[in-house]
Design a protein around this motif. Sequence first.
Motif, PDB file in Angstrom:
ATOM      1  N   GLN A 127       0.827  -1.208   0.000  1.00 28.42           N
ATOM      2  CA  GLN A 127       0.000   0.000   0.000  1.00 28.42           C
ATOM      3  C   GLN A 127       0.858   1.253   0.000  1.00 28.42           C
ATOM      4  N   THR A 128       1.969   1.211   0.752  1.00 26.25           N
ATOM      5  CA  THR A 128       2.875   2.367   0.774  1.00 26.25           C
ATOM      6  C   THR A 128       3.514   2.577  -0.590  1.00 26.25           C
ATOM      7  N   VAL A 129       3.901   1.477  -1.247  1.00 32.75           N
ATOM      8  CA  VAL A 129       4.473   1.588  -2.589  1.00 32.75           C
ATOM      9  C   VAL A 129       3.453   2.210  -3.540  1.00 32.75           C
ATOM     10  N   SER A 130       2.199   1.795  -3.415  1.00 35.10           N
ATOM     11  CA  SER A 130       1.145   2.338  -4.259  1.00 35.10           C
ATOM     12  C   SER A 130       0.977   3.833  -4.032  1.00 35.10           C
ATOM     13  N   ARG A 131       1.015   4.260  -2.778  1.00 31.81           N
ATOM     14  CA  ARG A 131       0.849   5.678  -2.487  1.00 31.81           C
ATOM     15  C   ARG A 131       2.001   6.501  -3.063  1.00 31.81           C
ATOM     16  N   VAL A 132       3.213   5.988  -2.961  1.00 33.59           N
ATOM     17  CA  VAL A 132       4.363   6.693  -3.526  1.00 33.59           C
ATOM     18  C   VAL A 132       4.256   6.731  -5.047  1.00 33.59           C
ATOM     19  N   SER A 133       3.880   5.593  -5.654  1.00 35.79           N
ATOM     20  CA  SER A 133       3.788   5.493  -7.108  1.00 35.79           C
ATOM     21  C   SER A 133       2.770   6.460  -7.672  1.00 35.79           C
ATOM     22  N   ASN A 134       1.688   6.685  -6.931  1.00 36.41           N
ATOM     23  CA  ASN A 134       0.613   7.541  -7.408  1.00 36.41           C
ATOM     24  C   ASN A 134       0.746   8.980  -6.941  1.00 36.41           C
ATOM     25  N   GLY A 135       1.851   9.303  -6.248  1.00 38.51           N
ATOM     26  CA  GLY A 135       2.111  10.679  -5.862  1.00 38.51           C
ATOM     27  C   GLY A 135       1.287  11.200  -4.710  1.00 38.51           C
ATOM     28  N   TYR A 136       0.748  10.302  -3.872  1.00 42.35           N
ATOM     29  CA  TYR A 136      -0.066  10.753  -2.746  1.00 42.35           C
ATOM     30  C   TYR A 136       0.812  11.377  -1.661  1.00 42.35           C
ATOM     31  N   GLU A 137       0.226  12.354  -0.982  1.00 44.82           N
ATOM     32  CA  GLU A 137       0.911  12.965   0.149  1.00 44.82           C
ATOM     33  C   GLU A 137       0.749  12.064   1.371  1.00 44.82           C
ATOM     34  N   GLY A 138       1.474  12.379   2.428  1.00 38.42           N
ATOM     35  CA  GLY A 138       1.306  11.645   3.680  1.00 38.42           C
ATOM     36  C   GLY A 138       2.318  10.554   3.900  1.00 38.42           C
ATOM     37  N   VAL A 139       3.258  10.370   2.962  1.00 42.45           N
ATOM     38  CA  VAL A 139       4.328   9.394   3.149  1.00 42.45           C
ATOM     39  C   VAL A 139       5.558  10.142   3.645  1.00 42.45           C
ATOM     40  N   ILE A 140       6.119   9.693   4.767  1.00 45.73           N
ATOM     41  CA  ILE A 140       7.263  10.417   5.330  1.00 45.73           C
ATOM     42  C   ILE A 140       8.433  10.373   4.355  1.00 45.73           C
ATOM     43  N   PRO A 141       9.239  11.436   4.303  1.00 43.25           N
ATOM     44  CA  PRO A 141      10.306  11.532   3.294  1.00 43.25           C
ATOM     45  C   PRO A 141      11.253  10.345   3.287  1.00 43.25           C
ATOM     46  N   GLU A 142      11.639   9.829   4.476  1.00 45.34           N
ATOM     47  CA  GLU A 142      12.573   8.712   4.516  1.00 45.34           C
ATOM     48  C   GLU A 142      11.992   7.475   3.843  1.00 45.34           C
ATOM     49  N   THR A 143      10.693   7.233   4.116  1.00 49.94           N
ATOM     50  CA  THR A 143      10.041   6.074   3.496  1.00 49.94           C
ATOM     51  C   THR A 143       9.905   6.267   1.993  1.00 49.94           C
ATOM     52  N   ARG A 144       9.510   7.489   1.577  1.00 46.29           N
ATOM     53  CA  ARG A 144       9.388   7.760   0.148  1.00 46.29           C
ATOM     54  C   ARG A 144      10.716   7.536  -0.562  1.00 46.29           C
ATOM     55  N   ASP A 145      11.810   8.012   0.041  1.00 49.94           N
ATOM     56  CA  ASP A 145      13.134   7.831  -0.560  1.00 49.94           C
ATOM     57  C   ASP A 145      13.490   6.367  -0.684  1.00 49.94           C
ATOM     58  N   ALA A 146      13.140   5.571   0.350  1.00 49.56           N
ATOM     59  CA  ALA A 146      13.447   4.141   0.326  1.00 49.56           C
ATOM     60  C   ALA A 146      12.682   3.441  -0.793  1.00 49.56           C
ATOM     61  N   VAL A 147      11.417   3.828  -0.976  1.00 47.57           N
ATOM     62  CA  VAL A 147      10.610   3.222  -2.033  1.00 47.57           C
ATOM     63  C   VAL A 147      11.129   3.615  -3.414  1.00 47.57           C
ATOM     64  N   LEU A 148      11.438   4.886  -3.608  1.00 46.45           N
ATOM     65  CA  LEU A 148      11.956   5.342  -4.894  1.00 46.45           C
ATOM     66  C   LEU A 148      13.289   4.680  -5.218  1.00 46.45           C
ATOM     67  N   ARG A 149      14.115   4.488  -4.178  1.00 45.64           N
ATOM     68  CA  ARG A 149      15.402   3.816  -4.380  1.00 45.64           C
ATOM     69  C   ARG A 149      15.179   2.363  -4.790  1.00 45.64           C
ATOM     70  N   ALA A 150      14.237   1.707  -4.144  1.00 43.67           N
ATOM     71  CA  ALA A 150      13.944   0.314  -4.493  1.00 43.67           C
ATOM     72  C   ALA A 150      13.394   0.217  -5.918  1.00 43.67           C
TER      73      ALA A 150
END
Length: 357
Positions: free
Chosen positions: A43-66
């Motif tokens: 679900q977190t990957v989906s939120r990052v992929s779709n550009g949703y707000e509310g994901v903490i920067p560290e988690t967003r960076d980890a997902v984008l890196r993956a």
Amino acid sequence: MTAERTARQRDGGGASRADTRPLAGARRVSMADVAERAGVSAQTVSRVSNGYEGVIPETRDAVLRAMAELGYRPNSAARALKRGEFRTIGVIVFTLATTGNMRTLEAIAASAAEAGYAITLIPGSPTQSGIRNAFTRMDELAVDAVIVVMEMHLLDSSTVALPPNVKVVVVDSDAGDRYPVVDTDQADGTRQAVEHLLGLGHDTVWHISGPEDSFSAERRTRAWRETLERAGRRVPPVAPGDWTAESGYRAGLLLADDPDCTAVFCANDQMALGLYRALAERGRRVPDDVSIVGFDDIPEAASFSPPLTTVHQDFAEMGRRSVARVLAQLGSSTTDIGTTLVPTHLVPRASTAPPPR
């Protein structure tokens, strides 16, 4: 159990910092793969992929890196179905041989990209069945709306019925009162060209027209005739062309042999170029013996010898307005029928002068 998986387990479910290898095999990388590599939920990957707000920067960076490490590409088709939109505008065009169509298409693509849309291009034949087949293809390719770039009068015909659920904008043609239209102000541009030549002292103005089935050519010929009639001037016979320089050359050979012909309005710049050649071969100089005005203002017009006086069409504005009108339809339950005219203006250069005395 592989050493890679064991290492991830020892690391608390996340990826080893040194482990940047993509997954083996030819299968497409999934959202679950990214979630496992980043140590987060799907679900977190989906939120990052779709550009949703509310994901903490560290988690967003980890997902984008993956995503980058695994070469993950979001499934745009699935996201489009979920949103109910494809972010794609279909463009039906019946010829790419004319400068006007090519520059209009380029402007539509640029304007669509600025709005976050892609375009899907479907060439079609300039017939009623060709229009229907093109719309069938568009329906199969899943687009949000359609821009039809055409010069013919086919959309005037009651026998052509476009799909009722498709948002349509027509460019460079006449759609009666059924569809929104974006067009260059053909009539005013022609009026400026003819009045410019009459203002220089020419008794009348000859005309090399575009093809008979072209809406733009018909509008320019009609405006040329009406402008001469309003001024009380003689209306010479039309010299037919087909937009090409070769047709301008053929028409020009006939006009060059008429000593009364001192001013010519060409329906486009390419035919004006052919006229230049014909006059040169007959020993008649531009503008000393014959003044010439074109239409379009192609980039090469300023490099003709002499530089061509012509009517400028703002193709970039045509693209912006056609995309804006089709997007406005997507955001509304109603269709704004009517024609949007993009202004034209005359660009005087060295190909026009008073008639010889």
